[in-house]
Design an enzyme around this catalytic site. Structure first.
Site, short mmCIF file in Angstrom:
data_model
loop_
_atom_site.label_atom_id
_atom_site.label_comp_id
_atom_site.label_asym_id
_atom_site.label_seq_id
_atom_site.Cartn_x
_atom_site.Cartn_y
_atom_site.Cartn_z
N GLU A 136 5.46 6.89 4.74
CA GLU A 136 6.53 6.25 5.50
C GLU A 136 7.74 7.18 5.63
O GLU A 136 8.88 6.81 5.33
CB GLU A 136 6.92 4.90 4.87
N GLU A 168 -1.95 0.83 4.33
CA GLU A 168 -1.22 -0.34 3.81
C GLU A 168 -1.40 -1.48 4.80
O GLU A 168 -1.01 -1.36 5.96
CB GLU A 168 0.26 -0.03 3.60
O1 AHR Z 1 3.65 -1.92 -0.49
C1 AHR Z 1 5.03 -1.99 -0.63
C2 AHR Z 1 5.78 -0.95 0.18
O2 AHR Z 1 5.58 -1.20 1.54
C3 AHR Z 1 5.32 0.47 0.03
O3 AHR Z 1 5.90 1.09 -1.07
C4 AHR Z 1 5.82 1.10 1.29
O4 AHR Z 1 5.03 2.20 1.68
C5 AHR Z 1 5.78 -0.04 2.29
O5 AHR Z 1 6.97 -0.15 2.98
#
Ligand code: AHR
Length: 501
Positions: free
Chosen positions: A173, A304
């Site tokens: 990110e 994610e």
């Molecule tokens: O999963 C929680 C958070 O969500 C992670 O650390 C980040 O990559 C995303 O914004």
């Protein structure tokens, strides 16, 4: 009667087992308590890893684990997590809830955990606040077999043999917590950092993953692809093997996401509709990537995904602990069906996160462990791992509340290594049962067995009632003239294993 058309003679792609991957971050009670309790703990453990959790994850054939973050990854300095535990640096995990990070779970522990799980390794490197040298040395430490300063340090710390790093993410990110970069700036940084992520083991090339977009931020994908492909040899494919994509299902807004357990019918359909958006995201990012990656060599890595609600009342909001209901089970089923259907481009997906954080498959409380409805969906879908995707289509109708309309059914079908057809089907309706007729082109079905996860929309497992939601045998399958008839109850997910002629 909804017709489900399946042509076992048309194979559409390979379903890599990594589509059912997981993610573990130094966040809340994911690593500490959830996975790792330390060797001195009264909780049964092997080298500090919880035996109950490891066994449960082995049962769903966990194929790959991502670590150490998340946002934590771009603040993580790996040398803090090696060597004697008593001398490892202690710090506050400022990003996630202010807990003490004592670095007792570091590289050696992660690799030990993956060895116990029998899964592949996915390391997220620190591009946001770490140096090129730090990232390069980490790879050398983990994978170099020979005479080198990092291999010597690894040996000094008790591990002579190198480990295998299957996947390496170069930043996380980086449009946000990983450095607030522009896509062009990140693209150039990516090019530089990845140069020093070397594959020291000729037969074990490290799969390099560039940081991709947040949801529908198509400008990020465009900017990163353009930058990594500029003045680069065509055969280097933008210096990457994969580009990530993060997409969370948030029923409300980021400020008021909604409760994990207290929701109404409208929120049920909103949540499922937002989940179905994953298909659009994959297609649109793919189109942009194809403008540069004309040979379609860069995979999409959805590292994610999952539901994100307001934290459970009474818990540390920075720990992102939430309950998990039948709604989460449906979210998982929808996403896993989408990943299967897009297996030619989606090479890995990692649900966030494996234990005690967001859409966890496992919750723990002291020595107790609860398997969530999401866990059971992974249990149903494991038969798709390393199978061949089969051509399939089911008749659907729109259902929902007001503008929150979704198709009533989602599905995917594969031909497993066991020679059986594996069908997964989810009924998104809260109240309706649907009769299904499975029609198999030029194929006779000889045997049928199955399992089902069903319940009411808010049903979930607690430490007091651990098996309110659990898998049951699904026996009401009729074989009529070599074809299959059954009824799927509301709010359910089914797996069928069919023997064919
Ligand atoms: O999963 C929680 C958070 O969500 C992670 O650390 C980040 O990559 C995303 O914004």
């Amino acid at each position: 009667m909804a017709k489900w058309y399946i042509n076992p003679h048309i194979k559409k792609g390979h379903i890599h087992k990594e589509l059912q991957g997981h993610f573990s971050e130094h966040l809340g009670r994911c690593i500490y308590e959830g996975l790792y309790v330390g060797e001195e703990s009264p909780i049964p453990n092997k080298k500090g890893m919880r035996i109950d959790v490891v066994e449960a994850l082995k049962n769903i054939q966990i194929p790959v684990l991502r670590w150490p973050g998340g946002c934590f990854a771009d603040e993580y300095h790996w040398k803090d997590g090696i060597g004697p535990k008593e001398t490892r640096k202690k710090m506050i995990n400022t990003h996630w809830g202010g807990g003490v990070e004592d670095n007792s779970f570091g590289t050696h522990e992660f690799m030990e955990l993956c060895e116990q799980l029998g899964c592949k390794t996915y390391i997220s490197g620190n591009l946001g606040s770490g140096t090129v040298q730090e990232m390069s040395e980490w790879v050398e430490y983990m994978t170099f077999d020979g005479l080198s300063p990092m291999a010597a340090l690894r040996t000094e710390n008790g591990r002579k043999k190198p480990w295998r790093v299957d996947y390496f993410g170069i930043g996380n990110e980086n449009w946000g917590c990983g450095g607030n970069m522009t896509p062009e700036y990140y693209g150039n940084e990516y090019r530089r950092y990845q140069t020093y992520v070397r594959s020291y083991q000729p037969d074990k090339t490290i799969f390099k993953i560039a940081c991709g977009a947040n949801g529908d931020d198509y400008a990020w994908t465009e900017g990163v692809m353009k930058t990594t492909y500029t003045n680069a040899q065509k055969q280097l494919h933008g210096f990457m093997d994969g580009l990530s994509l993060h997409y969370y299902t948030v029923p409300g807004t980021w400020e008021h996401k909604g409760s994990a357990t207290l929701f109404d019918e409208k929120e049920w359909y909103t949540t499922l509709k937002k989940t179905l958006y994953m298909e659009t995201l994959i297609k649109c990012h793919e189109e942009i990537m194809n403008q540069y990656d004309t040979e379609h060599k860069n995979a999409i890595i959805i590292d994610e995904w999952g539901t994100w609600y307001d934290p459970e009342p009474g818990t540390n909001p920075g720990f992102l602990y939430q309950q998990n209901t039948m709604r989460d089970a449906l979210v998982a089923a929808i996403n896993l069906n989408i990943f299967n259907k897009n297996c030619n481009r989606v090479r890995m997906a990692n649900i966030a996160q494996v234990v005690n954080v967001l859409q966890a498959v496992i919750l723990t409380e002291g020595k107790e462990m609860v398997l969530t409805p999401t866990y059971h969906v992974f249990d149903l879908y494991k038969y798709h791992q390393e199978a061949e995707l089969i051509e399939s289509h089911i008749e659907t109708k729109e259902i929902g509340v007001g503008e929150e309309q979704v198709p009533n059914l989602t599905e995917s079908v594969s031909l497993g290594q066991d020679g059986k057809l594996h069908l997964t089907l989810a009924n998104l309706s809260i109240e309706e049962t649907y009769p299904i007729e499975g029609l198999f082109t030029d194929t006779q079905i000889l045997s049928a067995e199955g399992s089902i996860l069903k319940g009411n929309m808010r049903d979930h497992n607690t430490f007091e009632e651990k098996e309110k939601v659990k898998l049951e045998p699904f026996t009401k399958i009729k074989i009529v003239d070599g074809q299959v008839h059954f009824e799927i109850p509301p709010c359910s997910v089914v797996h069928l294993a069919l023997g064919i002629d």
